[in-house]
Design a protein around this motif. Structure first.
Motif, short mmCIF file in Angstrom:
data_model
loop_
_atom_site.label_atom_id
_atom_site.label_comp_id
_atom_site.label_asym_id
_atom_site.label_seq_id
_atom_site.Cartn_x
_atom_site.Cartn_y
_atom_site.Cartn_z
N ASP A 185 0.86 -1.18 0.00
CA ASP A 185 0.00 0.00 0.00
C ASP A 185 0.89 1.23 0.00
O ASP A 185 2.04 1.20 0.48
CB ASP A 185 -0.89 0.00 1.24
N TRP A 186 0.38 2.35 -0.51
CA TRP A 186 1.22 3.53 -0.69
C TRP A 186 1.84 4.01 0.61
O TRP A 186 2.97 4.51 0.63
CB TRP A 186 0.43 4.66 -1.37
N TRP A 187 1.13 3.84 1.74
CA TRP A 187 1.66 4.33 3.02
C TRP A 187 2.77 3.44 3.59
O TRP A 187 3.38 3.78 4.59
CB TRP A 187 0.55 4.51 4.04
N LEU A 188 3.04 2.30 2.96
CA LEU A 188 4.12 1.43 3.41
C LEU A 188 5.34 1.51 2.50
O LEU A 188 6.29 0.75 2.67
CB LEU A 188 3.62 -0.03 3.48
N THR A 189 5.31 2.42 1.54
CA THR A 189 6.46 2.59 0.65
C THR A 189 7.54 3.39 1.37
O THR A 189 7.26 4.11 2.34
CB THR A 189 6.04 3.33 -0.63
N PRO A 190 8.80 3.28 0.92
CA PRO A 190 9.90 4.00 1.57
C PRO A 190 9.69 5.51 1.65
O PRO A 190 10.20 6.17 2.56
CB PRO A 190 11.11 3.66 0.68
N GLU A 191 8.92 6.06 0.73
CA GLU A 191 8.69 7.51 0.73
C GLU A 191 7.90 7.97 1.96
O GLU A 191 8.17 9.02 2.53
CB GLU A 191 7.94 7.90 -0.55
N TYR A 192 6.92 7.17 2.37
CA TYR A 192 6.01 7.60 3.44
C TYR A 192 6.22 6.89 4.77
O TYR A 192 5.96 7.46 5.83
CB TYR A 192 4.56 7.38 3.00
N ARG A 193 6.67 5.66 4.72
CA ARG A 193 6.71 4.83 5.92
C ARG A 193 7.46 5.47 7.09
O ARG A 193 7.03 5.33 8.25
CB ARG A 193 7.31 3.46 5.58
N THR A 251 -2.63 14.60 2.03
CA THR A 251 -3.30 14.87 0.75
C THR A 251 -3.54 13.59 -0.04
O THR A 251 -4.57 13.47 -0.72
CB THR A 251 -2.49 15.87 -0.07
N THR A 252 -2.63 12.64 0.03
CA THR A 252 -2.81 11.38 -0.69
C THR A 252 -3.99 10.60 -0.11
O THR A 252 -4.74 9.94 -0.84
CB THR A 252 -1.54 10.51 -0.63
N ARG A 253 -4.18 10.66 1.21
CA ARG A 253 -5.32 10.01 1.85
C ARG A 253 -6.64 10.43 1.23
O ARG A 253 -7.58 9.64 1.14
CB ARG A 253 -5.38 10.39 3.33
N GLN A 254 -6.71 11.68 0.81
CA GLN A 254 -7.98 12.23 0.35
C GLN A 254 -8.47 11.60 -0.95
O GLN A 254 -9.62 11.81 -1.36
CB GLN A 254 -7.85 13.74 0.21
N GLU A 255 -7.62 10.80 -1.58
CA GLU A 255 -8.03 10.14 -2.83
C GLU A 255 -9.18 9.16 -2.60
O GLU A 255 -9.89 8.82 -3.55
CB GLU A 255 -6.83 9.43 -3.45
N VAL A 256 -9.38 8.71 -1.35
CA VAL A 256 -10.50 7.78 -1.09
C VAL A 256 -11.85 8.44 -1.37
O VAL A 256 -12.83 7.74 -1.63
CB VAL A 256 -10.47 7.25 0.37
N LEU A 257 -11.89 9.77 -1.33
CA LEU A 257 -13.14 10.47 -1.62
C LEU A 257 -13.44 10.52 -3.11
O LEU A 257 -14.56 10.84 -3.52
CB LEU A 257 -13.08 11.91 -1.08
N HIS A 258 -12.42 10.21 -3.92
CA HIS A 258 -12.55 10.33 -5.37
C HIS A 258 -12.39 9.00 -6.09
O HIS A 258 -12.18 8.97 -7.30
CB HIS A 258 -11.50 11.31 -5.90
N ARG A 259 -12.46 7.88 -5.35
CA ARG A 259 -12.31 6.58 -5.98
C ARG A 259 -13.31 6.42 -7.11
O ARG A 259 -14.49 6.73 -6.94
CB ARG A 259 -12.50 5.46 -4.96
N SER A 260 -12.84 5.93 -8.26
CA SER A 260 -13.70 5.84 -9.43
C SER A 260 -14.78 4.77 -9.28
O SER A 260 -15.88 4.91 -9.81
CB SER A 260 -12.86 5.54 -10.67
N ASP A 261 -14.47 3.69 -8.55
CA ASP A 261 -15.45 2.63 -8.41
C ASP A 261 -16.46 2.91 -7.31
O ASP A 261 -17.66 3.06 -7.55
CB ASP A 261 -14.74 1.28 -8.17
N THR A 262 -15.98 3.01 -6.09
CA THR A 262 -16.88 3.27 -4.95
C THR A 262 -16.25 4.31 -4.02
O THR A 262 -15.52 3.96 -3.09
CB THR A 262 -17.15 1.98 -4.15
N PRO A 263 -16.52 5.59 -4.26
CA PRO A 263 -15.96 6.63 -3.38
C PRO A 263 -16.41 6.42 -1.94
O PRO A 263 -17.54 5.99 -1.70
CB PRO A 263 -16.54 7.93 -3.96
N LEU A 264 -15.53 6.72 -1.01
CA LEU A 264 -15.86 6.61 0.41
C LEU A 264 -17.01 7.55 0.74
O LEU A 264 -16.99 8.73 0.38
CB LEU A 264 -14.63 6.98 1.24
#
Length: 293
Positions: free
Chosen positions: A91-99, A160-173
């Motif tokens: 998941d994006w939050w476990l990548t070296p950039e964010y972890r 800001t990356t977290r906020q993408e869940v509001l814009h999910r193309s399939d099922t937005p949060l």
């Protein structure tokens, strides 16, 4: 149950795997202490696995549990598939950039947020994270004064990356935020930042049907949110996941899963919704606060 394991996110696979393993254990009539004794594991290893808190899951561990629980071949294959996803994807939050800047407790929350279908959030002191602007986030963390610039930038990117869940193309949060009126008045980072932040809340709430914002006014008096902010997360009926509650403070974060605890917070959120004016009047309150800043 996940129908397409290969397309599922690692976060969903971790949570689904943990939930199904717990159900298998209970169906087998076994306590956690009995299982860890058989496998010579520490109690925390099993509890973390059932809670979906491990970043990745070892397939042999899953197979050992399936053997003890007497799982059928189809179930074993499915759970092995879940474990495989956690090993091959990140998941994006476990990548070296964010972890490096994500605390373990908040990592657990990100797993839940990314998987949830519905999120209910009461905020007593801050603008909800899913509605924060970059400038507002910067102002919050700059006030701490202890973060290097690189870490500060990473934390802003996480928000800001977290906020993408509001814009999910399939099922937005589906997101409902109830905010204490004090948040509108508290000047974080100066007047300009606050005007932009509050304007952003209005724009998101007015443009996205999956986002609902209500304000608890001072005139409401005593209310169920006075003990602090909290999140209630609900999941699709397709998954074996019950609603959960997340809370955090300066030093710790906790996920509550027991039915009794979750029910109390679900009830508290319902009471807050009833106390707060509806979305239109609440947005009018925000617009008035913009003028005051």
């Amino acid at each position: 149950m996940i129908t397409d394991v290969e397309a599922a996110t690692p976060a969903l696979c971790r949570l689904q795997l943990g939930s199904e393993l717990r159900q298998l254990r209970l169906a087998a009539g076994l306590k956690g202490t009995q299982v860890v004794k058989k496998l010579i594991w520490s109690p925390s290893k099993l509890s973390r696995l059932e809670a979906g808190e491990n970043s990745s899951v070892e397939t042999p561990d899953v197979m050992a549990l399936c053997e003890i629980y007497g799982a059928d071949p189809e179930t074993r294959a499915r759970l092995q598939g879940y474990a495989g996803v956690t090993k091959t994807k990140k998941d994006w939050w476990l990548t070296p950039e964010y972890r490096p800047v994500i605390r373990p407790g908040f990592k657990a929350y990100l797993d839940l947020e990314a998987t949830a279908a519905v999120l209910q959030n009461y905020e007593a002191e801050f603008v909800p994270g899913l509605l924060q602007t970059e400038a507002y986030v910067h102002a919050i963390y700059q006030a701490d004064g202890a973060l290097p610039t690189e870490d500060l930038d990473r934390l802003v990117a996480v928000r800001t990356t977290r906020q993408e869940v509001l814009h999910r193309s399939d099922t937005p949060l589906k997101f409902t935020a109830i905010i204490n009126e004090a948040v509108l008045r508290r000047r974080v980072g100066g007047a300009t930042i606050m005007r932009e932040q509050l304007t952003h809340i209005v724009n998101v709430a007015e443009s996205r049907p999956n986002v609902r914002v209500q304000i608890v006014p001072f005139r409401a008096g005593v209310h169920p949110g006075m003990s602090g902010s909290f999140f209630v997360l609900h999941f699709s009926e397709r998954f074996a996941l019950k609603p959960m509650v997340y809370m955090e403070n300066l030093t710790d974060a906790v996920v509550k899963r027991s039915d009794s605890a979750v029910e109390r917070y679900v009830d508290a959120f319902s009471e807050l919704q009833a106390l707060a004016p509806g979305p239109q009047e609440s947005l009018s309150m925000i617009k008035e606060a913009i003028k005051e800043h």
